[in-house]
Design a protein around this motif. Structure first.
Motif, short mmCIF file in Angstrom:
data_model
loop_
_atom_site.label_atom_id
_atom_site.label_comp_id
_atom_site.label_asym_id
_atom_site.label_seq_id
_atom_site.Cartn_x
_atom_site.Cartn_y
_atom_site.Cartn_z
N LYS A 32 0.87 -1.18 0.00
CA LYS A 32 0.00 0.00 0.00
C LYS A 32 0.91 1.22 0.00
CE LYS A 32 -0.48 0.36 4.96
NZ LYS A 32 -0.83 1.38 5.83
N PRO A 33 0.41 2.38 -0.46
CA PRO A 33 1.24 3.58 -0.39
C PRO A 33 1.65 3.83 1.07
CG PRO A 33 -0.70 3.97 -1.74
CD PRO A 33 -0.90 2.64 -1.10
N GLY A 34 2.86 4.28 1.26
CA GLY A 34 3.32 4.58 2.62
C GLY A 34 3.63 3.34 3.43
N GLU A 35 3.71 2.17 2.76
CA GLU A 35 3.99 0.94 3.52
C GLU A 35 5.31 1.06 4.27
OE1 GLU A 35 4.63 -2.72 1.36
OE2 GLU A 35 4.11 -3.88 3.13
N LYS A 36 6.29 1.61 3.55
CA LYS A 36 7.56 1.89 4.23
C LYS A 36 7.34 3.22 4.94
CE LYS A 36 12.24 2.97 2.97
NZ LYS A 36 13.06 3.27 1.83
N ASN A 37 7.23 3.14 6.26
CA ASN A 37 6.84 4.31 7.05
C ASN A 37 8.00 5.30 7.11
OD1 ASN A 37 5.52 6.04 8.77
ND2 ASN A 37 5.96 4.85 10.60
N SER A 38 8.33 5.86 5.94
CA SER A 38 9.51 6.71 5.89
C SER A 38 9.19 8.09 6.48
CB SER A 38 9.99 6.86 4.46
OG SER A 38 9.04 7.57 3.73
N SER A 39 10.18 8.95 6.40
CA SER A 39 9.95 10.26 7.00
C SER A 39 9.37 11.20 5.97
CB SER A 39 11.22 10.82 7.60
OG SER A 39 10.86 11.90 8.43
N GLY A 40 9.53 12.50 6.25
CA GLY A 40 8.85 13.48 5.42
C GLY A 40 7.50 13.71 6.02
N CYS A 41 7.51 13.91 7.34
CA CYS A 41 6.25 13.93 8.08
C CYS A 41 5.85 15.32 8.55
CB CYS A 41 6.37 13.03 9.29
SG CYS A 41 6.86 11.37 8.86
N GLY A 42 6.74 16.29 8.40
CA GLY A 42 6.41 17.67 8.77
C GLY A 42 5.81 18.32 7.54
N LEU A 43 4.48 18.53 7.58
CA LEU A 43 3.79 19.04 6.38
C LEU A 43 3.70 20.56 6.47
CD1 LEU A 43 0.93 16.36 6.34
CD2 LEU A 43 3.24 16.20 5.35
N GLY A 44 4.27 21.24 5.47
CA GLY A 44 4.37 22.71 5.53
C GLY A 44 3.12 23.42 5.04
N PRO A 45 2.95 24.69 5.45
CA PRO A 45 1.73 25.45 5.12
C PRO A 45 1.48 25.63 3.62
CG PRO A 45 3.06 26.63 6.74
CD PRO A 45 3.85 25.44 6.31
N ARG A 46 2.53 25.53 2.79
CA ARG A 46 2.26 25.71 1.36
C ARG A 46 1.33 24.61 0.83
NH1 ARG A 46 7.96 26.70 -1.52
NH2 ARG A 46 8.65 25.24 0.08
N MET A 47 1.28 23.49 1.54
CA MET A 47 0.36 22.43 1.11
C MET A 47 -1.08 22.90 1.28
SD MET A 47 2.48 19.22 2.66
CE MET A 47 1.13 18.07 2.64
N GLN A 279 15.25 3.77 11.07
CA GLN A 279 15.09 3.98 9.63
C GLN A 279 16.31 4.71 9.10
OE1 GLN A 279 11.77 6.54 10.09
NE2 GLN A 279 10.30 4.89 10.36
N THR A 280 16.71 4.37 7.89
CA THR A 280 17.77 5.14 7.25
C THR A 280 17.35 5.41 5.81
OG1 THR A 280 19.45 4.14 8.64
CG2 THR A 280 20.22 5.23 6.67
N HIS A 281 17.36 6.68 5.44
CA HIS A 281 16.86 7.05 4.11
C HIS A 281 17.88 7.89 3.38
CE1 HIS A 281 12.90 5.68 5.17
NE2 HIS A 281 12.94 6.40 6.27
N LEU A 282 17.69 7.93 2.05
CA LEU A 282 18.43 8.89 1.23
C LEU A 282 17.49 10.05 0.93
CD1 LEU A 282 20.12 6.43 -1.26
CD2 LEU A 282 21.23 7.69 0.59
N LEU A 283 18.06 11.21 0.83
CA LEU A 283 17.24 12.39 0.54
C LEU A 283 18.03 13.33 -0.37
CD1 LEU A 283 14.95 14.49 1.15
CD2 LEU A 283 16.13 15.02 3.26
N PRO A 284 17.49 13.65 -1.57
CA PRO A 284 18.21 14.60 -2.42
C PRO A 284 18.23 15.98 -1.76
CG PRO A 284 16.36 13.57 -3.60
CD PRO A 284 16.22 13.23 -2.16
#
Ligand SMILES: Cc1cc2nc3c(=O)[nH]c(=O)nc-3n(C[C@H](O)[C@H](O)[C@H](O)COP(=O)(O)OP(=O)(O)OC[C@H]3O[C@@H](n4cnc5c(N)ncnc54)[C@H](O)[C@@H]3O)c2cc1C
Length: 462
Positions: A32-47, A279-284
């Motif tokens: 399912k989408p988000g199955e890998k509970n990665s980060s990117g969890c702080g959602l900014g006001p521009r959204m 968790q360990t992720h890559l981030l551009p």
């Protein structure tokens, strides 16, 4: 239209395309989408600013982990990992987007956010195919991409293929748009997720808590790269990152240093937190996005290197580029021309949009951060003078052991010790950001001249 990846970028692209009547399919390798509970969890006001109708539907009912961060709390540690200052910042008066005066981010686990946003695309008519790994692109005899191939060998054809498949993007690699990241374009980010008692988090970080609504935190130190803390309904993340090639030891060792220090342990105890996941992720984290389009193909979000150059906020840029790529596809498919000449429209669109404006100062902002928060493992280590200088200037006056004027002299004398490094840093890394920001429109010179005039010595009182 084919979208590879059902993260925030892919889901918005699929939604916008499906709404316009395009037959749209989006593929997700997870069950399912988000199955890998990665980060990117702080959602900014521009959204909320750019996607108001959609974002008002993101409530605690659909995302129980949702927690508002009305302010950010900064922790400063000295070289012995002792906490020497804490400061809190709410949004300031110059903020013009009214809702952003009440929050810095809304925090939500991606295991809840990604399925929710993909569901909106499905509601709009897009077909979501999960547990499908796209392994390759299908090309015609001229080498132009005309479809995708799944791990099981199935070929699916489309007029436009959108690469929304994140940092290690099969679409970017196989289309030749970005065969490989350079080490200075990509960061490695280890992170711990802690569960914690919801009531205790509220007591500390809730609206009526001790640190009222401070659900975002940054930990600064002289011997680890700056670490972010994102607090949710029932837990928090703590993580830190740096560019590949810039690490001097195992990245986890820096995180462990922070997590085991006394002030951090105090916080863990206060909210009864328990480690839940590593968790360990890559981030551009780039100075500018990669080449983002070619015949029949566009890259969005992380696949295109769109996280912001200063803080690597990536969810909104993925959503915005998803929308712009889908709008471009709709027009170009209708016009019967999806060649790279036609898809150049996508680049024109993102360069004018919020994400593109951000990258106007991409080089100066990324360089500034690299040489401050993330310089801790290099000889330059700017945090070695920055933290004591900041501490001196902000906190030096809280001392009653001398007359205040004497304290002021002591503070100035101490601050002067750091001035050579601080001034070099300011002119080398801060001035380019200010110059990029000011352009031709703002000049600080008149105010600076006035300030200098006021600094003339005053006659001494007898
Ligand atoms: C540790 C960390 C902390 C971060 N913190 C923040 C933050 O607080 N706020 C913020 O805004 N951003 C943050 N970011 C950045 C943010 O997470 C990303 O920029 C954002 O998720 C990018 O969205 P995307 O849709 O482009 O890609 P992704 O979210 O990576 O989604 C890509 C999707 O494609 C799928 N996929 C990949 N390859 C294939 C394939 N071959 N076939 C099928 N499916 C595939 C993946 O499973 C995934 O679901 C953080 C990043 C990291 C690593």
């Amino acid at each position: 239209m084919i979208v590879v990846g059902a993260g925030p970028g892919g889901s918005v692209a699929a939604k916008v395309a499906a709404e316009s009547g395009l037959k749209t399919v989006f593929f997700e390798r997870g069950r399912k989408p988000g199955e890998k509970n990665s980060s990117g969890c702080g959602l900014g006001p521009r959204m909320w600013r750019e996607f108001p109708e959609m974002m008002k539907k993101l409530t605690p009912e659909v995302a129980p982990s949702l927690r508002k961060a009305a302010c950010v709390v900064n922790h400063y540690l000295n070289k012995d990992m002792e906490e020497i200052a804490i400061e809190m910042y709410y949004p300031t008066e110059s903020v013009t987007y009214e809702p952003a005066k009440s929050f810095i981010t809304m925090n939500c686990y991606r295991s809840e956010f990604d399925p929710w946003i993909a569901g909106i695309a499905v509601e709009a008519g897009a077909e979501l195919r999960t547990s499908v790994l796209i392994k390759d692109l299908v090309k015609d005899d001229k080498g132009k991409v005309i479809g995708v191939q799944t791990e099981k060998g199935e070929k699916v054809y489309g007029k436009v293929i959108i690469g929304a498949d994140g940092v290690i993007s099969t679409v970017a690699i196989k289309s030749g748009l970005n065969p490989r990241w350079r080490p200075d374009q990509i960061t490695l980010v280890p992170q711990y997720d802690f569960s914690a008692d919801r009531k205790k988090i509220d007591q500390m970080y809730g609206p009526d808590g001790l640190l009222a609504d401070a659900a975002d935190g940054i930990w600064y130190g002289t011997n680890f790269p700056a670490a972010y803390q994102v607090i949710f309904g029932d837990g928090f993340h703590i993580g830190l990152g740096s560019w590949m090639g810039q690490w001097t030891a195992n990245p986890i060792s820096f995180l462990n240093k922070l997590v085991s220090c006394k002030p951090f342990q105090r916080m863990i105890k206060a909210i009864d937190a328990k480690p839940r996941e590593v968790q360990t992720h890559l981030l551009p984290w780039t100075q500018e996005p990669v080449r983002t389009y070619t015949d029949n193909v566009m890259l969005i979000g992380d696949a295109g290197g769109f996280p912001c150059p200063l803080e690597a906020e990536g969810v909104f840029p993925a959503m915005e580029t998803g929308k712009l790529a889908a709008e471009t596809a709709i027009k170009c498919i209708a016009d019967g021309d999806t060649s790279k000449q036609a898809l150049k429209l996508y680049e024109e669109k993102w360069k004018k949009a919020s994400v593109g404006i951000e990258f106007q100062a991409g080089e100066s902002m990324q360089t500034l951060w690299r040489h401050l928060m993330f310089s801790t493992q290099s000889e330059e280590n700017s945090m070695e003078w920055f933290i004591p200088l900041w501490h001196e200037l902000r906190g030096g006056f809280y001392d009653w052991s001398e007359p205040h004027i004497v304290r002021l002299r002591q503070i100035i004398k101490k601050a002067q010790e750091y001035l050579p490094q601080a001034m070099t840093f300011f002119s080398k890394y801060m001035m380019p950001v200010l110059t990029d920001a000011m352009g031709d429109q703002i000049s600080l010179m008149p105010q600076l001249m006035k300030l200098m005039e006021g600094m003339r010595p005053r006659p001494k009182k007898k």
